[in-house]
Design a protein around this motif. Structure first.
Motif, PDB file in Angstrom:
ATOM      1  N   UNK A 166       0.827  -1.213   0.000  1.00 37.07           N
ATOM      2  CA  UNK A 166       0.000   0.000   0.000  1.00 37.07           C
ATOM      3  C   UNK A 166       0.864   1.266   0.000  1.00 37.07           C
ATOM      4  N   UNK A 167       1.918   1.246  -0.828  1.00 37.12           N
ATOM      5  CA  UNK A 167       2.793   2.407  -1.008  1.00 37.12           C
ATOM      6  C   UNK A 167       2.502   2.990  -2.379  1.00 37.12           C
ATOM      7  N   UNK A 168       2.241   4.277  -2.429  1.00 38.52           N
ATOM      8  CA  UNK A 168       2.001   4.944  -3.704  1.00 38.52           C
ATOM      9  C   UNK A 168       3.271   4.847  -4.549  1.00 38.52           C
ATOM     10  N   UNK A 169       3.147   4.408  -5.802  1.00 32.04           N
ATOM     11  CA  UNK A 169       4.323   4.207  -6.659  1.00 32.04           C
ATOM     12  C   UNK A 169       5.072   5.516  -6.903  1.00 32.04           C
ATOM     13  N   UNK A 170       4.339   6.616  -6.998  1.00 30.74           N
ATOM     14  CA  UNK A 170       5.009   7.912  -7.189  1.00 30.74           C
ATOM     15  C   UNK A 170       5.830   8.281  -5.961  1.00 30.74           C
ATOM     16  N   UNK A 171       5.321   7.936  -4.787  1.00 27.35           N
ATOM     17  CA  UNK A 171       6.072   8.176  -3.547  1.00 27.35           C
ATOM     18  C   UNK A 171       7.335   7.325  -3.532  1.00 27.35           C
ATOM     19  N   UNK A 172       7.198   6.056  -3.924  1.00 29.88           N
ATOM     20  CA  UNK A 172       8.364   5.174  -3.964  1.00 29.88           C
ATOM     21  C   UNK A 172       9.432   5.732  -4.908  1.00 29.88           C
ATOM     22  N   UNK A 173       9.020   6.144  -6.101  1.00 34.20           N
ATOM     23  CA  UNK A 173       9.992   6.683  -7.065  1.00 34.20           C
ATOM     24  C   UNK A 173      10.616   7.985  -6.562  1.00 34.20           C
ATOM     25  N   UNK A 174       9.856   8.773  -5.810  1.00 35.53           N
ATOM     26  CA  UNK A 174      10.408   9.983  -5.191  1.00 35.53           C
ATOM     27  C   UNK A 174      11.512   9.598  -4.205  1.00 35.53           C
ATOM     28  N   UNK A 175      11.228   8.601  -3.364  1.00 36.15           N
ATOM     29  CA  UNK A 175      12.236   8.140  -2.393  1.00 36.15           C
ATOM     30  C   UNK A 175      13.460   7.604  -3.119  1.00 36.15           C
ATOM     31  N   UNK A 176      13.213   6.808  -4.147  1.00 35.19           N
ATOM     32  CA  UNK A 176      14.322   6.227  -4.913  1.00 35.19           C
ATOM     33  C   UNK A 176      15.187   7.329  -5.533  1.00 35.19           C
ATOM     34  N   UNK A 177      14.557   8.347  -6.104  1.00 36.81           N
ATOM     35  CA  UNK A 177      15.289   9.458  -6.715  1.00 36.81           C
ATOM     36  C   UNK A 177      16.108  10.210  -5.670  1.00 36.81           C
ATOM     37  N   UNK A 178      15.518  10.446  -4.496  1.00 37.18           N
ATOM     38  CA  UNK A 178      16.242  11.157  -3.439  1.00 37.18           C
ATOM     39  C   UNK A 178      17.460  10.355  -2.968  1.00 37.18           C
ATOM     40  N   UNK A 179      17.293   9.044  -2.817  1.00 36.95           N
ATOM     41  CA  UNK A 179      18.404   8.180  -2.397  1.00 36.95           C
ATOM     42  C   UNK A 179      19.494   8.185  -3.467  1.00 36.95           C
ATOM     43  N   UNK A 180      19.108   8.005  -4.733  1.00 34.00           N
ATOM     44  CA  UNK A 180      20.088   8.001  -5.819  1.00 34.00           C
ATOM     45  C   UNK A 180      20.821   9.335  -5.915  1.00 34.00           C
ATOM     46  N   UNK A 181      20.085  10.433  -5.771  1.00 35.93           N
ATOM     47  CA  UNK A 181      20.720  11.753  -5.826  1.00 35.93           C
ATOM     48  C   UNK A 181      21.710  11.941  -4.683  1.00 35.93           C
ATOM     49  N   UNK A 182      21.357  11.459  -3.500  1.00 38.73           N
ATOM     50  CA  UNK A 182      22.264  11.582  -2.351  1.00 38.73           C
ATOM     51  C   UNK A 182      23.537  10.786  -2.580  1.00 38.73           C
ATOM     52  N   UNK A 183      23.396   9.578  -3.114  1.00 36.13           N
ATOM     53  CA  UNK A 183      24.569   8.746  -3.396  1.00 36.13           C
ATOM     54  C   UNK A 183      25.429   9.409  -4.469  1.00 36.13           C
ATOM     55  N   UNK A 184      24.796   9.920  -5.511  1.00 32.08           N
ATOM     56  CA  UNK A 184      25.545  10.572  -6.591  1.00 32.08           C
ATOM     57  C   UNK A 184      26.242  11.834  -6.093  1.00 32.08           C
ATOM     58  N   UNK A 185      25.577  12.573  -5.226  1.00 34.76           N
ATOM     59  CA  UNK A 185      26.189  13.775  -4.662  1.00 34.76           C
ATOM     60  C   UNK A 185      27.422  13.397  -3.838  1.00 34.76           C
ATOM     61  N   UNK A 186      27.289  12.334  -3.065  1.00 34.22           N
ATOM     62  CA  UNK A 186      28.416  11.856  -2.261  1.00 34.22           C
ATOM     63  C   UNK A 186      29.572  11.410  -3.156  1.00 34.22           C
ATOM     64  N   UNK A 187      29.237  10.726  -4.240  1.00 27.39           N
ATOM     65  CA  UNK A 187      30.269  10.293  -5.179  1.00 27.39           C
ATOM     66  C   UNK A 187      30.926  11.484  -5.872  1.00 27.39           C
ATOM     67  N   UNK A 188      30.133  12.508  -6.191  1.00 28.08           N
ATOM     68  CA  UNK A 188      30.689  13.697  -6.834  1.00 28.08           C
ATOM     69  C   UNK A 188      31.663  14.406  -5.906  1.00 28.08           C
ATOM     70  N   UNK A 189      31.325  14.475  -4.628  1.00 32.34           N
ATOM     71  CA  UNK A 189      32.231  15.092  -3.651  1.00 32.34           C
ATOM     72  C   UNK A 189      33.521  14.285  -3.579  1.00 32.34           C
ATOM     73  N   UNK A 190      33.390  12.976  -3.579  1.00 32.98           N
ATOM     74  CA  UNK A 190      34.561  12.105  -3.553  1.00 32.98           C
ATOM     75  C   UNK A 190      35.396  12.308  -4.809  1.00 32.98           C
TER      76      UNK A 190
END
Length: 114
Positions: A35-59
Protein backbone atom coordinates in the motif's frame (compact mmCIF):
# COMPACT_ATOMS: atom_id res chain seq x y z
CA UNK A 1 17.35 18.91 14.09
CA UNK A 2 16.46 19.21 10.41
CA UNK A 3 19.67 17.44 9.41
CA UNK A 4 18.97 14.52 11.76
CA UNK A 5 15.43 14.18 10.41
CA UNK A 6 16.76 14.26 6.84
CA UNK A 7 19.34 11.57 7.62
CA UNK A 8 16.70 9.38 9.26
CA UNK A 9 14.41 9.74 6.23
CA UNK A 10 17.24 8.93 3.83
CA UNK A 11 18.14 5.81 5.82
CA UNK A 12 14.50 4.67 5.91
CA UNK A 13 14.03 5.36 2.19
CA UNK A 14 17.26 3.56 1.29
CA UNK A 15 16.07 0.49 3.23
CA UNK A 16 12.70 0.56 1.44
CA UNK A 17 14.34 0.91 -1.99
CA UNK A 18 16.78 -1.90 -1.22
CA UNK A 19 13.99 -4.17 0.03
CA UNK A 20 11.96 -3.53 -3.11
CA UNK A 21 14.90 -4.16 -5.42
CA UNK A 22 15.85 -7.36 -3.60
CA UNK A 23 12.28 -8.68 -3.69
CA UNK A 24 12.47 -9.88 -7.29
CA UNK A 25 9.17 -8.12 -7.96
CA UNK A 26 8.49 -5.07 -10.07
CA UNK A 27 8.35 -1.84 -8.11
CA UNK A 28 4.67 -1.49 -8.98
CA UNK A 29 3.64 -4.90 -7.63
CA UNK A 30 5.88 -4.60 -4.56
CA UNK A 31 4.41 -1.19 -3.70
CA UNK A 32 0.84 -2.37 -4.30
CA UNK A 33 1.32 -5.22 -1.82
CA UNK A 34 2.50 -2.76 0.82
CA UNK A 35 0.00 0.00 0.00
CA UNK A 36 2.79 2.41 -1.01
CA UNK A 37 2.00 4.94 -3.70
CA UNK A 38 4.32 4.21 -6.66
CA UNK A 39 5.01 7.91 -7.19
CA UNK A 40 6.07 8.18 -3.55
CA UNK A 41 8.36 5.17 -3.96
CA UNK A 42 9.99 6.68 -7.06
CA UNK A 43 10.41 9.98 -5.19
CA UNK A 44 12.24 8.14 -2.39
CA UNK A 45 14.32 6.23 -4.91
CA UNK A 46 15.29 9.46 -6.72
CA UNK A 47 16.24 11.16 -3.44
CA UNK A 48 18.40 8.18 -2.40
CA UNK A 49 20.09 8.00 -5.82
CA UNK A 50 20.72 11.75 -5.83
CA UNK A 51 22.26 11.58 -2.35
CA UNK A 52 24.57 8.75 -3.40
CA UNK A 53 25.55 10.57 -6.59
CA UNK A 54 26.19 13.77 -4.66
CA UNK A 55 28.42 11.86 -2.26
CA UNK A 56 30.27 10.29 -5.18
CA UNK A 57 30.69 13.70 -6.83
CA UNK A 58 32.23 15.09 -3.65
CA UNK A 59 34.56 12.11 -3.55
CA UNK A 60 35.46 12.59 -7.23
CA UNK A 61 36.31 16.26 -6.60
CA UNK A 62 38.90 15.07 -4.08
CA UNK A 63 40.25 12.33 -6.36
CA UNK A 64 43.69 13.97 -6.53
CA UNK A 65 44.05 13.53 -2.78
CA UNK A 66 42.67 10.01 -2.51
CA UNK A 67 40.94 7.29 -4.45
CA UNK A 68 37.53 5.92 -3.60
CA UNK A 69 35.49 2.91 -4.60
CA UNK A 70 31.75 2.65 -4.24
CA UNK A 71 30.06 -0.71 -4.63
CA UNK A 72 26.42 -0.78 -5.56
CA UNK A 73 24.86 -4.17 -4.94
CA UNK A 74 21.96 -4.82 -7.26
CA UNK A 75 19.51 -7.66 -6.92
CA UNK A 76 20.02 -10.74 -9.06
CA UNK A 77 17.44 -10.79 -11.81
CA UNK A 78 16.43 -13.54 -14.17
CA UNK A 79 17.62 -11.53 -17.16
CA UNK A 80 20.97 -10.63 -15.63
CA UNK A 81 22.97 -10.27 -18.86
CA UNK A 82 24.85 -7.02 -19.29
CA UNK A 83 23.12 -4.77 -21.82
CA UNK A 84 25.49 -1.75 -21.70
CA UNK A 85 29.04 -1.22 -20.44
CA UNK A 86 30.46 2.30 -20.20
CA UNK A 87 34.13 3.00 -19.39
CA UNK A 88 34.81 6.60 -18.34
CA UNK A 89 38.01 7.80 -16.65
CA UNK A 90 38.95 4.42 -15.16
CA UNK A 91 35.35 3.88 -14.01
CA UNK A 92 33.14 1.14 -15.42
CA UNK A 93 29.37 1.32 -15.40
CA UNK A 94 27.38 -1.76 -16.37
CA UNK A 95 23.65 -1.67 -16.97
CA UNK A 96 22.00 -5.07 -16.89
CA UNK A 97 19.01 -6.28 -18.82
CA UNK A 98 15.91 -5.72 -16.75
CA UNK A 99 17.33 -2.64 -14.98
CA UNK A 100 14.64 -0.28 -13.71
CA UNK A 101 13.94 2.38 -16.35
CA UNK A 102 13.94 5.26 -13.85
CA UNK A 103 17.35 4.22 -12.48
CA UNK A 104 18.81 4.08 -16.00
CA UNK A 105 17.31 7.48 -16.88
CA UNK A 106 18.63 9.06 -13.66
CA UNK A 107 22.08 7.56 -14.22
CA UNK A 108 22.25 8.89 -17.77
CA UNK A 109 21.13 12.37 -16.64
CA UNK A 110 23.91 12.38 -14.02
CA UNK A 111 26.52 11.23 -16.54
CA UNK A 112 25.40 13.95 -18.94
CA UNK A 113 25.91 16.61 -16.26
CA UNK A 114 29.48 15.47 -15.49
Amino acid sequence: MKKISHEMNMKKWAQIVEECRNSGQTAVSWCEERDINIKTYYYWQRRVCNAVCKELAITNNNIEKSSAFAEVILPIRNSSGIAITLNINNTTLQIHNGADESVVAQTLRILKSI
